[in-house]
Design a protein around this motif. Structure first.
Motif, short mmCIF file in Angstrom:
data_model
loop_
_atom_site.label_atom_id
_atom_site.label_comp_id
_atom_site.label_asym_id
_atom_site.label_seq_id
_atom_site.Cartn_x
_atom_site.Cartn_y
_atom_site.Cartn_z
N TYR A 4 49.55 -11.22 -39.64
CA TYR A 4 48.99 -9.91 -39.32
C TYR A 4 50.04 -8.79 -39.34
O TYR A 4 49.67 -7.62 -39.39
N TYR A 11 44.06 -3.92 -43.25
CA TYR A 11 43.01 -4.71 -42.60
C TYR A 11 41.66 -3.99 -42.56
O TYR A 11 40.62 -4.61 -42.77
N CYS A 46 41.77 -7.95 -30.43
CA CYS A 46 41.11 -6.74 -30.95
C CYS A 46 41.60 -6.32 -32.32
O CYS A 46 40.97 -5.49 -32.97
N GLY A 47 42.76 -6.85 -32.79
CA GLY A 47 43.28 -6.43 -34.09
C GLY A 47 43.52 -4.93 -34.11
O GLY A 47 44.19 -4.37 -33.24
N ASP A 68 45.71 -7.87 -27.96
CA ASP A 68 46.07 -8.64 -29.16
C ASP A 68 47.55 -9.02 -29.05
O ASP A 68 48.33 -8.32 -28.40
N MET A 73 49.12 -4.95 -35.57
CA MET A 73 47.68 -4.65 -35.55
C MET A 73 47.38 -3.59 -34.48
O MET A 73 46.63 -2.63 -34.72
N ARG A 94 49.41 -8.91 -25.69
CA ARG A 94 49.50 -10.14 -24.90
C ARG A 94 48.81 -11.28 -25.64
O ARG A 94 48.04 -11.05 -26.56
N ASP A 95 49.07 -12.47 -25.14
CA ASP A 95 48.38 -13.63 -25.69
C ASP A 95 47.01 -13.75 -25.02
O ASP A 95 46.91 -13.70 -23.79
N ALA A 96 46.00 -13.94 -25.82
CA ALA A 96 44.63 -13.97 -25.31
C ALA A 96 44.30 -15.23 -24.51
O ALA A 96 43.28 -15.29 -23.85
N THR A 97 45.16 -16.23 -24.59
CA THR A 97 44.88 -17.44 -23.82
C THR A 97 45.48 -17.36 -22.41
O THR A 97 45.26 -18.23 -21.58
N GLY A 112 35.83 -10.86 -31.94
CA GLY A 112 35.37 -10.56 -33.29
C GLY A 112 36.24 -11.16 -34.38
O GLY A 112 37.43 -10.87 -34.45
N GLU A 117 39.41 -18.87 -37.29
CA GLU A 117 40.77 -19.15 -37.75
C GLU A 117 41.59 -19.90 -36.69
O GLU A 117 42.80 -20.06 -36.86
C1 LIG Z 1 40.87 -11.39 -38.12
S1 LIG Z 1 41.63 -10.44 -36.87
C2 LIG Z 1 40.21 -9.82 -36.02
C3 LIG Z 1 40.44 -8.44 -35.47
C4 LIG Z 1 39.23 -7.78 -34.79
N1 LIG Z 1 38.79 -8.52 -33.63
C5 LIG Z 1 38.06 -7.54 -35.70
O1 LIG Z 1 36.91 -7.75 -35.28
O2 LIG Z 1 38.27 -7.06 -36.83
C6 LIG Z 1 42.22 -11.68 -35.76
C7 LIG Z 1 43.12 -11.11 -34.65
O3 LIG Z 1 43.28 -12.10 -33.64
C8 LIG Z 1 44.58 -11.98 -33.12
N2 LIG Z 1 44.92 -13.22 -32.39
C9 LIG Z 1 44.82 -14.48 -32.87
N3 LIG Z 1 45.19 -15.36 -31.90
C10 LIG Z 1 45.52 -14.61 -30.81
C11 LIG Z 1 46.00 -14.93 -29.49
N4 LIG Z 1 46.21 -16.20 -29.11
N5 LIG Z 1 46.25 -13.91 -28.64
C12 LIG Z 1 46.05 -12.62 -29.01
N6 LIG Z 1 45.62 -12.26 -30.25
C13 LIG Z 1 45.36 -13.25 -31.13
C14 LIG Z 1 45.44 -11.71 -34.33
O4 LIG Z 1 46.69 -11.15 -33.97
C15 LIG Z 1 44.53 -10.75 -35.12
O5 LIG Z 1 44.80 -9.41 -34.81
#
Ligand SMILES: C[S@@+](CC[C@H](N)C(=O)[O-])C[C@H]1O[C@@H](n2cnc3c(N)ncnc32)[C@H](O)[C@@H]1O
Length: 210
Positions: A4, A11, A46-47, A68, A73, A94-97, A112, A117
């Motif tokens: 990303y 994007y 949120c990207g 995110d 992003m 931050r990490d979403a987990t 979203g 992935e």
């Molecule tokens: C395909 S993009 C989707 C962006 C947005 N939600 C949308 O609807 O277009 C996937 C996003 O998930 C984020 N992401 C993936 N794993 C993550 C994690 N563990 N913590 C935070 N962000 C994460 C990536 O950095 C990326 O910005």
């Protein structure tokens, strides 16, 4: 650095080419699912903040948090928030987990175009964190790719399908074809309704009683 860091600049073309033209734009559908009330919304992973932005713009009484782990992003998201002068938005890197946010502090969480992935372990950690953060009567909104049946749609979707299969060969196909209602119920969410949109589906789920 992850993929990303490179994808952030282009994007939003995803919306211009696949999601917005004609038909049902999933971003509009999500925006319309949120009531115009004082609600707290989390756009998880949120990207570039496309989902959160349109909600914050439409519902000035809401607080919209975007989270995110990709600073690149988020930078694109911040530009859009600044351009529109919105002051009901917080963007967190931050990490979403492991969000460190307060339990039961959101009315709506949106995830979203993320789960397809993720490997199953990451998907489980994300959904458990979302479950922890949603209020007991709150909602989870999922936006995901939908299996295409019409030939013209299959052709236009092909570049995305090939890219997804190449980037996440082990998980994408399994998730794409999975019974999503069954999958989300395993993590404490009941499907309220699904809305078919351009190349995608928007699922609205309720947090089930424990
Ligand atoms: C395909 S993009 C989707 C962006 C947005 N939600 C949308 O609807 O277009 C996937 C996003 O998930 C984020 N992401 C993936 N794993 C993550 C994690 N563990 N913590 C935070 N962000 C994460 C990536 O950095 C990326 O910005």
């Amino acid at each position: 650095m992850n993929i990303y860091s490179f994808l952030s600049i282009g994007y939003d073309l995803l919306d211009k080419i696949w999601l917005s033209p004609g038909g049902n734009d999933p971003r509009r559908v999500i925006e319309n699912l949120i009531p115009d009330e004082k609600v707290r919304i989390l756009d998880l992973c949120c990207g570039t903040f496309t989902n959160g932005l349109s909600i914050a713009r439409k519902n000035k009484n809401s607080l919209v948090v975007g989270l995110d782990r990709s600073e690149a992003m988020l930078r694109e998201g911040r530009k859009k928030v600044r351009k529109e002068g919105l002051n009901n938005v917080k963007l967190l890197c931050r990490d979403a987990t492991d969000t460190k946010l307060r339990e039961g502090s959101f009315d709506y969480i949106i995830i979203g175009l993320v789960l397809h992935e993720c490997d199953p372990a990451l998907r489980e950690r994300l959904l458990k964190e979302a479950h922890r953060l949603i209020k007991s009567n709150g909602h989870l909104i999922i936006l995901e790719w939908e299996k295409q049946e019409k030939i013209c749609r299959k052709i236009k979707y092909a570049p995305l399908y090939i890219t997804e299969v190449m980037c996440t060969p082990k998980y994408f196909k399994d998730f794409y074809t999975a019974d999503k209602n069954k999958l989300f119920s395993k993590y404490g969410f009941e499907t309220e309704h699904c809305i078919s949109c351009n190349y995608t589906v928007v699922m609205c789920l309720n947090k089930s009683e424990d």
